[in-house]
Design an enzyme around this catalytic site. Structure first.
Site, PDB file in Angstrom:
ATOM      1  N   MET A  30       0.849  -1.193   0.000  1.00 11.48           N
ATOM      2  CA  MET A  30       0.000   0.000   0.000  1.00 11.48           C
ATOM      3  C   MET A  30       0.890   1.252   0.000  1.00 11.48           C
ATOM      4  O   MET A  30       0.464   2.328   0.391  1.00 11.48           O
ATOM      5  CB  MET A  30      -0.933  -0.010   1.208  1.00 11.48           C
ATOM      6  CG  MET A  30      -1.867  -1.231   1.180  1.00 11.48           C
ATOM      7  SD  MET A  30      -3.384  -1.013   2.091  1.00 11.48           S
ATOM      8  CE  MET A  30      -2.756  -0.871   3.742  1.00 11.48           C
ATOM      9  N   ALA A  32       4.141   3.813   1.043  1.00  8.54           N
ATOM     10  CA  ALA A  32       4.868   4.236   2.247  1.00  8.54           C
ATOM     11  C   ALA A  32       5.948   3.189   2.549  1.00  8.54           C
ATOM     12  O   ALA A  32       6.039   2.661   3.665  1.00  8.54           O
ATOM     13  CB  ALA A  32       3.918   4.439   3.431  1.00  8.54           C
ATOM     14  N   HIS A  34       9.170   1.020   3.374  1.00 11.95           N
ATOM     15  CA  HIS A  34      10.261   1.120   4.343  1.00 11.95           C
ATOM     16  C   HIS A  34      11.217  -0.055   4.113  1.00 11.95           C
ATOM     17  O   HIS A  34      11.024  -0.833   3.144  1.00 11.95           O
ATOM     18  CB  HIS A  34       9.716   1.154   5.776  1.00 11.95           C
ATOM     19  CG  HIS A  34       8.731   0.055   6.071  1.00 11.95           C
ATOM     20  ND1 HIS A  34       9.090  -1.265   6.112  1.00 11.95           N
ATOM     21  CD2 HIS A  34       7.393   0.084   6.294  1.00 11.95           C
ATOM     22  CE1 HIS A  34       8.036  -2.008   6.386  1.00 11.95           C
ATOM     23  NE2 HIS A  34       6.975  -1.212   6.490  1.00 11.95           N
ATOM     24  N   HIS A  37       9.713  -3.479   3.292  1.00 17.83           N
ATOM     25  CA  HIS A  37       9.313  -3.674   1.887  1.00 17.83           C
ATOM     26  C   HIS A  37      10.551  -3.865   1.007  1.00 17.83           C
ATOM     27  O   HIS A  37      10.541  -4.675   0.075  1.00 17.83           O
ATOM     28  CB  HIS A  37       8.538  -2.458   1.372  1.00 17.83           C
ATOM     29  CG  HIS A  37       7.249  -2.192   2.070  1.00 17.83           C
ATOM     30  ND1 HIS A  37       7.033  -1.082   2.864  1.00 17.83           N
ATOM     31  CD2 HIS A  37       6.093  -2.889   2.094  1.00 17.83           C
ATOM     32  CE1 HIS A  37       5.807  -1.112   3.334  1.00 17.83           C
ATOM     33  NE2 HIS A  37       5.211  -2.194   2.892  1.00 17.83           N
ATOM     34  N   GLN A  61     -10.069  -2.617   3.032  1.00 20.70           N
ATOM     35  CA  GLN A  61      -9.516  -3.283   4.210  1.00 20.70           C
ATOM     36  C   GLN A  61      -9.416  -2.347   5.414  1.00 20.70           C
ATOM     37  O   GLN A  61      -8.906  -2.732   6.454  1.00 20.70           O
ATOM     38  CB  GLN A  61      -8.167  -3.941   3.896  1.00 20.70           C
ATOM     39  CG  GLN A  61      -7.019  -2.989   3.615  1.00 20.70           C
ATOM     40  CD  GLN A  61      -5.795  -3.750   3.120  1.00 20.70           C
ATOM     41  OE1 GLN A  61      -5.749  -4.203   1.980  1.00 20.70           O
ATOM     42  NE2 GLN A  61      -4.792  -3.926   3.984  1.00 20.70           N
ATOM     43  N   GLY A 147       5.289 -10.122   4.237  1.00 23.60           N
ATOM     44  CA  GLY A 147       6.041  -9.999   5.487  1.00 23.60           C
ATOM     45  C   GLY A 147       5.379 -10.782   6.611  1.00 23.60           C
ATOM     46  O   GLY A 147       4.148 -10.852   6.711  1.00 23.60           O
ATOM     47  N   GLU A 148       6.225 -11.362   7.485  1.00 22.11           N
ATOM     48  CA  GLU A 148       5.706 -12.130   8.621  1.00 22.11           C
ATOM     49  C   GLU A 148       5.159 -11.234   9.731  1.00 22.11           C
ATOM     50  O   GLU A 148       4.523 -11.719  10.659  1.00 22.11           O
ATOM     51  CB  GLU A 148       6.798 -13.049   9.174  1.00 22.11           C
ATOM     52  CG  GLU A 148       7.019 -14.260   8.293  1.00 22.11           C
ATOM     53  CD  GLU A 148       8.146 -15.152   8.756  1.00 22.11           C
ATOM     54  OE1 GLU A 148       9.062 -14.661   9.469  1.00 22.11           O
ATOM     55  OE2 GLU A 148       8.136 -16.337   8.383  1.00 22.11           O
ATOM     56  N   SER A 185       6.925  -0.607  10.233  1.00 19.48           N
ATOM     57  CA  SER A 185       5.567  -0.498   9.695  1.00 19.48           C
ATOM     58  C   SER A 185       5.397   0.897   9.132  1.00 19.48           C
ATOM     59  O   SER A 185       5.962   1.868   9.664  1.00 19.48           O
ATOM     60  CB  SER A 185       4.554  -0.720  10.824  1.00 19.48           C
ATOM     61  OG  SER A 185       3.287  -0.212  10.447  1.00 19.48           O
ATOM     62  N   ARG A 187       2.957   2.661   9.477  1.00 21.28           N
ATOM     63  CA  ARG A 187       2.258   3.467  10.491  1.00 21.28           C
ATOM     64  C   ARG A 187       3.205   4.086  11.518  1.00 21.28           C
ATOM     65  O   ARG A 187       2.826   5.044  12.196  1.00 21.28           O
ATOM     66  CB  ARG A 187       1.219   2.621  11.214  1.00 21.28           C
ATOM     67  CG  ARG A 187      -0.002   2.300  10.376  1.00 21.28           C
ATOM     68  CD  ARG A 187      -1.067   1.621  11.218  1.00 21.28           C
ATOM     69  NE  ARG A 187      -2.339   1.559  10.517  1.00 21.28           N
ATOM     70  CZ  ARG A 187      -2.672   0.629   9.626  1.00 21.28           C
ATOM     71  NH1 ARG A 187      -1.821  -0.337   9.354  1.00 21.28           N
ATOM     72  NH2 ARG A 187      -3.844   0.650   9.035  1.00 21.28           N
TER      73      ARG A 187
HETATM   74  O1  PAF Z   1       0.137  -5.856   3.686  1.00 28.81           O
HETATM   75  C1  PAF Z   1      -0.307  -4.936   2.966  1.00 28.81           C
HETATM   76  O2  PAF Z   1       0.355  -3.926   2.722  1.00 28.81           O
HETATM   77  C2  PAF Z   1      -1.702  -5.063   2.400  1.00 28.81           C
HETATM   78  O3  PAF Z   1      -2.566  -5.694   3.278  1.00 28.81           O
HETATM   79  C3  PAF Z   1      -1.736  -5.728   1.009  1.00 28.81           C
HETATM   80  C4  PAF Z   1      -1.251  -7.176   1.093  1.00 28.81           C
HETATM   81  C5  PAF Z   1      -0.882  -4.965   0.038  1.00 28.81           C
HETATM   82  C6  PAF Z   1      -3.169  -5.750   0.481  1.00 28.81           C
HETATM   83  O4  PAF Z   1      -3.673  -4.456   0.333  1.00 28.81           O
END
Ligand code: PAF
Length: 253
Positions: A30, A32, A34, A37, A61, A147-148, A185, A187
């Site tokens: 999504m 942002a 870091h 990712h 979501q 990611g775990e 994260s 966030r």
């Molecule tokens: O983990 C996330 O960033 C989201 O839940 C995902 C898997 C990209 C789905 O929107």
């Protein structure tokens, strides 16, 4: 690196330019981005011929509109990082393209998705599973990297792929942590400096040998609002709020 907004354009590329022998690695996000990712993109780069990243802040979501409105957007930096890591394609679809049915069709899991985060964020995993199914169908990757830190999400995606006979390997990647143990994260950037300081207590107590109930009460005493601290199948899962920011984490026990 090709940046693609239009899904029809992407589907043409996927059909005509990427041969079936080419191994495609996919990192859905999504934005942002870091270091967590980055580690997924790096691994996809090492293991696959073509690397695809998607950036889509998926509204279905988010159970809380305020959380969605505050979700950090850092597109320019995200694209720079993706390019630096050798990403081949970045998909940037919009809501109308992802939800032409206005979310009439959904993927719903009725058991585990109702527990832990699902018990506190109604509909969250319907949104996650629906968008992940759409993205996997669009990208048709050989491997998709998750990611775990989001262990419940990972488990539900793995099971979805299994029960719907989807031809993709889901690759779990270890949680990356800051110097004080806080799981990375998107966030975290929303934490005020005092709350960021205090946030280290969350992984510290989660990893301790204290019983779940004691971890919960110690976090509450320190000013966290606790959604859950739960031991389940050899893992301890937790979700807390601090200064209006929701943090989740999990550790193997
Ligand atoms: O983990 C996330 O960033 C989201 O839940 C995902 C898997 C990209 C789905 O929107």
């Amino acid at each position: 690196m090709d940046t693609i907004h239009d899904l029809k354009t992407w589907q043409n590329i996927r059909r005509s330019k990427i041969a079936s022998s080419v191994r495609v690695g996919f990192v859905p996000t999504m934005g942002a981005l870091h270091a967590g990712h980055a580690s997924l993109l790096e691994r996809a780069r090492r293991e696959c011929d073509v690397v695809v990243l998607s950036i889509f802040v998926n509204p279905t979501q988010f159970d809380n509109p305020e959380d969605l409105a505050k979700y950090p957007l850092t597109l320019e930096a995200d694209l720079a990082l993706a390019a630096r890591l050798g990403t081949d394609y970045v998909l940037l679809p919009d809501h109308a393209q992802m939800y032409p049915d206005d979310y009439a069709y959904q993927v719903i899991e009725n058991r585990f998705s109702r527990e832990l985060c699902g018990a506190h964020r109604p509909g969250h995993f319907n949104g996650v599973l629906t968008v992940v199914m759409k993205l996997l169908n669009l990208v048709r990757p050989h491997r998709a990297y998750f990611g775990e830190k989001d262990a419940q999400q990972l488990e539900l995606v793995r099971a979805m792929v299994d029960v719907f006979f989807m031809d993709v390997e889901i690759i779990p990647c270890p949680t990356l942590r800051d110097h004080d143990g806080l799981a990375l994260s998107s966030r975290n950037t929303r934490l005020a400096p005092d709350d960021r300081q205090k946030a280290r207590l969350f992984p510290e107590l989660l990893q301790s040998s204290l019983p779940a109930g004691t971890v919960r009460s110690q976090l509450e005493k320190a000013g966290f609002q606790v959604d859950y601290i739960v031991d389940r199948d050899g893992r301890r899962y937790g979700a807390v709020h601090i200064g209006g920011v929701r943090l989740i984490d999990n550790v193997i026990r």
